[in-house]
Design an enzyme around this catalytic site. Structure first.
Site, short mmCIF file in Angstrom:
data_model
loop_
_atom_site.label_atom_id
_atom_site.label_comp_id
_atom_site.label_asym_id
_atom_site.label_seq_id
_atom_site.Cartn_x
_atom_site.Cartn_y
_atom_site.Cartn_z
NE ARG A 165 5.65 -3.19 11.19
CZ ARG A 165 6.34 -3.25 10.06
NH1 ARG A 165 7.44 -3.93 9.99
NH2 ARG A 165 5.90 -2.62 9.01
CE LYS A 194 -0.96 -0.26 4.89
NZ LYS A 194 0.10 0.64 5.37
NE ARG A 247 -0.24 0.49 11.91
CZ ARG A 247 0.61 0.87 10.96
NH1 ARG A 247 0.46 2.02 10.35
NH2 ARG A 247 1.60 0.09 10.62
NE ARG A 258 8.49 -4.25 4.43
CZ ARG A 258 7.42 -3.55 4.80
NH1 ARG A 258 6.47 -3.29 3.92
NH2 ARG A 258 7.28 -3.13 6.02
NE ARG A 316 9.62 -0.01 7.99
CZ ARG A 316 8.30 0.00 7.84
NH1 ARG A 316 7.77 0.36 6.69
NH2 ARG A 316 7.52 -0.34 8.84
P1 AMP Z 1 4.19 1.65 8.94
O1 AMP Z 1 5.32 2.30 8.22
O2 AMP Z 1 2.84 2.20 8.55
O3 AMP Z 1 4.24 0.16 8.86
O4 AMP Z 1 4.35 2.03 10.49
C1 AMP Z 1 5.50 1.66 11.23
C2 AMP Z 1 5.22 1.72 12.72
O5 AMP Z 1 4.87 3.06 13.11
C3 AMP Z 1 4.07 0.86 13.21
O6 AMP Z 1 4.45 -0.48 13.43
C4 AMP Z 1 3.68 1.58 14.52
O7 AMP Z 1 4.61 1.31 15.54
C5 AMP Z 1 3.87 3.04 14.13
N1 AMP Z 1 2.62 3.62 13.56
C6 AMP Z 1 2.43 4.09 12.29
N2 AMP Z 1 1.19 4.55 12.12
C7 AMP Z 1 0.55 4.37 13.30
C8 AMP Z 1 -0.78 4.62 13.76
N3 AMP Z 1 -1.72 5.16 12.95
N4 AMP Z 1 -1.08 4.30 15.03
C9 AMP Z 1 -0.17 3.78 15.86
N5 AMP Z 1 1.09 3.49 15.50
C10 AMP Z 1 1.46 3.78 14.23
#
Ligand code: AMP
Length: 190
Positions: free
Chosen positions: A146, A15, A90, A129, A135
């Site tokens: 996750r 996404k 989320r 990844r 990351r």
């Molecule tokens: P992502 O890049 O979207 O996979 O986000 C990486 C990490 O950032 C997640 O595993 C959470 O720890 C944190 N994170 C990102 N967006 C949110 C959100 N909307 N609510 C809570 N934690 C978030």
């Protein structure tokens, strides 16, 4: 294609890539909460220091903090023609707060796109990844956490937006161009 969009899907569904492509085409900002947090962590800002441990563990940052972050970001002038949220909301409380916030601001959500992907392909992408190593939260144990968090806290958003007739489902199995075409069709209807 201006408007307010939300892209939802498990980590590894593609996404982020699709959000970035779509935003370029539509001329709206791509708001990735994960990217915002990673940038803050890299810069060592107070926010970055506050969230680092949580993000690195694969858990979720608090709803209050994330809601505040989104309110501030979407108030910026570049969001006046719309924006795409990638990684927010989320949780159900985040979705509820966003709904109230948009209504109060006189804004309407255009569409929520759910990226659906088969478990086998998801595992392949996540392994890719990990090999990439870009990351810190792409270690196997953290990826598993996750995914678990996605199923528990984020997947309930599907029913939330379905009940409001705001959800579109994208078959995210396929190469980038194929999925991009599906996204375009769902959003523009052509
Ligand atoms: P992502 O890049 O979207 O996979 O986000 C990486 C990490 O950032 C997640 O595993 C959470 O720890 C944190 N994170 C990102 N967006 C949110 C959100 N909307 N609510 C809570 N934690 C978030």
């Amino acid at each position: 294609m201006k408007g307010i969009y939300i892209f939802v899907g498990p980590p590894g569904a593609g996404k982020g890539t699709q959000a970035s492509l779509f935003c370029k085409e539509a001329g709206i900002p791509h708001i990735s909460t994960g990217e915002m947090l990673r940038a803050a962590m890299q810069e060592g800002t107070p926010l970055g220091q506050q969230v680092k441990q949580v993000v690195d563990s694969g858990a979720l940052v608090s709803d209050e903090l994330m809601i505040e972050l989104i309110k501030q970001r979407t108030a910026a002038p570049d969001c006046s023609n719309g924006f795409l949220l990638d990684g927010f909301p989320r949780t159900i409380p985040q979705a509820e707060s966003l709904e109230v916030f948009l209504t109060k601001s006189g804004l309407t959500l255009s569409k929520v796109l759910l990226f659906e992907i088969s478990a086998d392909i998801l595992m392949e992408r996540l392994a890719g990844r990990r090999a990439d190593g870009a990351r810190d939260d792409d270690k196997e144990e953290t990826q598993r956490e996750r995914l678990r968090v996605y199923e528990k806290s984020t997947a309930p958003l599907i029913a939330f937006y379905d009940a409001r007739s705001q959800l579109g489902r994208v078959d995210a199995n396929g190469d980038v161009e194929t999925v991009q075409e599906r996204v375009r069709e769902l959003i523009t209807g052509s």
